[in-house]
Design an enzyme around this catalytic site. Structure first.
Site, mmCIF file in Angstrom:
data_model
loop_
_atom_site.group_PDB
_atom_site.id
_atom_site.type_symbol
_atom_site.label_atom_id
_atom_site.label_comp_id
_atom_site.label_asym_id
_atom_site.label_seq_id
_atom_site.Cartn_x
_atom_site.Cartn_y
_atom_site.Cartn_z
ATOM 1 N N LYS A 196 0.860 -1.187 0.000
ATOM 2 C CA LYS A 196 0.000 0.000 0.000
ATOM 3 C C LYS A 196 0.889 1.227 0.000
ATOM 4 C CE LYS A 196 -3.586 2.484 2.455
ATOM 5 N NZ LYS A 196 -4.667 2.424 3.440
ATOM 6 N N ARG A 206 -10.868 9.858 1.731
ATOM 7 C CA ARG A 206 -10.712 10.517 3.038
ATOM 8 C C ARG A 206 -11.817 11.541 3.258
ATOM 9 N NH1 ARG A 206 -4.081 11.126 2.758
ATOM 10 N NH2 ARG A 206 -3.663 8.879 2.829
ATOM 11 N N LYS A 218 1.195 10.139 5.638
ATOM 12 C CA LYS A 218 1.275 8.733 6.051
ATOM 13 C C LYS A 218 2.561 8.067 5.569
ATOM 14 C CE LYS A 218 -3.730 8.154 6.586
ATOM 15 N NZ LYS A 218 -4.849 7.189 6.489
ATOM 16 N N GLU A 234 7.466 -6.725 1.309
ATOM 17 C CA GLU A 234 6.257 -6.525 2.123
ATOM 18 C C GLU A 234 5.308 -7.718 1.983
ATOM 19 O OE1 GLU A 234 5.091 -4.323 4.256
ATOM 20 O OE2 GLU A 234 6.348 -2.555 4.053
ATOM 21 N N LYS A 249 -2.115 -1.563 -3.890
ATOM 22 C CA LYS A 249 -2.983 -0.394 -3.847
ATOM 23 C C LYS A 249 -2.152 0.870 -3.957
ATOM 24 C CE LYS A 249 -6.082 1.856 -0.627
ATOM 25 N NZ LYS A 249 -6.597 1.887 0.715
ATOM 26 N N SER A 275 -10.269 5.449 -4.749
ATOM 27 C CA SER A 275 -11.235 6.529 -4.951
ATOM 28 C C SER A 275 -10.803 7.530 -6.023
ATOM 29 C CB SER A 275 -11.490 7.249 -3.632
ATOM 30 O OG SER A 275 -10.284 7.735 -3.074
ATOM 31 N N TYR A 314 -14.890 0.685 -6.989
ATOM 32 C CA TYR A 314 -16.166 1.399 -6.889
ATOM 33 C C TYR A 314 -16.982 1.238 -8.172
ATOM 34 C CZ TYR A 314 -13.544 3.257 -2.994
ATOM 35 O OH TYR A 314 -12.789 3.351 -1.851
HETATM 36 C C1 PBG Z 1 -7.306 3.737 5.457
HETATM 37 C C2 PBG Z 1 -7.697 3.423 4.064
HETATM 38 C C3 PBG Z 1 -7.556 4.320 2.991
HETATM 39 C C4 PBG Z 1 -8.102 3.697 1.884
HETATM 40 C C5 PBG Z 1 -8.546 2.449 2.285
HETATM 41 N N1 PBG Z 1 -8.268 2.288 3.640
HETATM 42 C C6 PBG Z 1 -7.044 5.703 2.961
HETATM 43 C C7 PBG Z 1 -5.719 5.996 3.517
HETATM 44 O O1 PBG Z 1 -4.858 5.131 3.663
HETATM 45 O O2 PBG Z 1 -5.520 7.155 3.834
HETATM 46 C C8 PBG Z 1 -8.198 4.359 0.539
HETATM 47 C C9 PBG Z 1 -9.213 3.826 -0.387
HETATM 48 C C10 PBG Z 1 -9.554 4.712 -1.519
HETATM 49 O O3 PBG Z 1 -8.946 5.783 -1.760
HETATM 50 O O4 PBG Z 1 -10.474 4.326 -2.244
HETATM 51 N N2 PBG Z 1 -6.706 2.822 6.236
#
Ligand code: PBG
Length: 323
Positions: A196, A206, A218, A234, A249, A275, A314
């Site tokens: 990720k 968010r 992050k 990982e 991701k 997203s 989505y």
């Molecule tokens: C948080 C989480 C995130 C997403 C899934 N779980 C956002 C982040 O890490 O800040 C993002 C999913 C998306 O953007 O569709 N643990």
């Protein structure tokens, strides 16, 4: 050699093309993310995600029945937690009557065979909007892992089939796996967000959950997007620690990572089309600059071609309607 070989021969008709098609999309490829809120009869639009909604728990049963009837057999749950329930340790995440725990029960009651996956991370519960506990401005690893393990257990107790840690703390898969085994949840699947990346594509999500980090970013836990080999490390560590499925991701900008993992591990691989990827296509389509459905299907198919077994998207419902 030409003309003995002509690459166009097999492209001459739709039926010929179908016969030699190497990759396919099917409803069983998809995981449907669902955003859940408190309240009743609420279906809230999300500004940056046109066509996607947050739903109150009483609307969940109807939603998952309709997904099931379309052939969509897994959902990934995210909750939007009211501000007054947020704290540094994400205490509300462990509440057996919490929004997540109730949502799992509602869905399992409505459609027992639906595979219910849950997001395991502190950010929606954190007053700092971080995926872990904050001490002196830092996100502390091991205390977070303890809470995540309890959180995953609590989801399993509520009936979750798959817990999906999206936090990127070190050792969280082992912590969760040990905790589940000790409590006799031998069959709970762990789908780890292994690779990720710290990505700017998460913005609309968010907003949807009101979970943006209150300070900093992050980057001390999510991966640096300049790195490729690190993704393999990982994933391998997560598998050793007990992950059943690993994830890459975001999606489209990370197809190389998907392919790398496909070639170095045998575990099923999921990809998360996030997203921001959804929003980009919706915006371009609204402007009339891209053909929505064709681009959507091309992107989704590219995940299969790159090596994904599962696609969290989505677009899942819209795509399945076209299959
Ligand atoms: C948080 C989480 C995130 C997403 C899934 N779980 C956002 C982040 O890490 O800040 C993002 C999913 C998306 O953007 O569709 N643990």
């Amino acid at each position: 050699m030409y003309p003995i070989q002509r690459n166009r021969r097999l492209r001459n008709s739709a039926t010929l093309r179908a016969l030699i098609q190497e990759h396919h999309l099917a409803p069983s490829d998809f995981i449907v993310p669902l955003f859940v809120i408190e309240g009743s009869q609420k279906k809230e639009a999300i500004a940056a995600m046109p066509g996607y909604y947050r739903r109150s728990t009483d609307l969940l049963a109807k939603k998952v029945k309709s997904l099931w009837n379309m052939g969509l057999k897994s959902v990934l749950l995210f909750v939007k937690v009211p501000d007054d329930l947020k704290d540094n340790k994400g205490t509300e995440a462990l509440n057996p009557e919490g929004l997540m725990q109730r949502s799992i029960q509602i869905i399992k009651n409505a459609v027992p065979e639906m595979v219910v996956m849950t997001d395991v991370a502190l950010d929606p519960y954190s007053s700092f909007g971080h995926d872990g506990v904050v001490e002196y401005g830092k996100i502390v690893n091991d205390p977070t892992v303890e809470i995540l393990s309890e959180m995953a257990l609590s989801h399993a107790q509520a009936g979750a089939d798959v817990v999906a840690p999206s936090d990127m703390m070190d050792g969280r898969i082992l912590g969760i796996r040990k905790c589940l085994e000790e409590q006799q949840f031998h069959d709970t699947v762990i789908m780890s967000y292994s690779a990720k990346y710290a990505s700017s594509f998460y913005g609309p999500f968010r907003d949807a959950l009101d979970s943006a980090p209150g300070f900093g970013d992050k980057k001390t836990y999510q991966m640096d997007f300049t790195n490729r080999r690190e993704a393999i490390t990982e994933a391998q560590r997560d598998i050793e620690e007990g992950a059943d499925i690993v994830m890459v991701k975001p999606g489209i900008a990370y197809l190389d990572i998907l392919r790398d993992l496909r070639e170095s591990i045998t575990t099923p691989i999921a990809v998360y089309q996030v997203s921001g990827e959804y929003s980009m296509l919706k915006a371009a389509a609204e402007k009339g600059w891209l053909g929505h459905d064709a681009v959507m299907m091309e992107q989704l198919l590219s995940f299969k071609r790159a090596g994904a077994n599962l696609i969290a998207s989505y677009f899942a419902e819209e795509a399945v309607k076209l299959l």
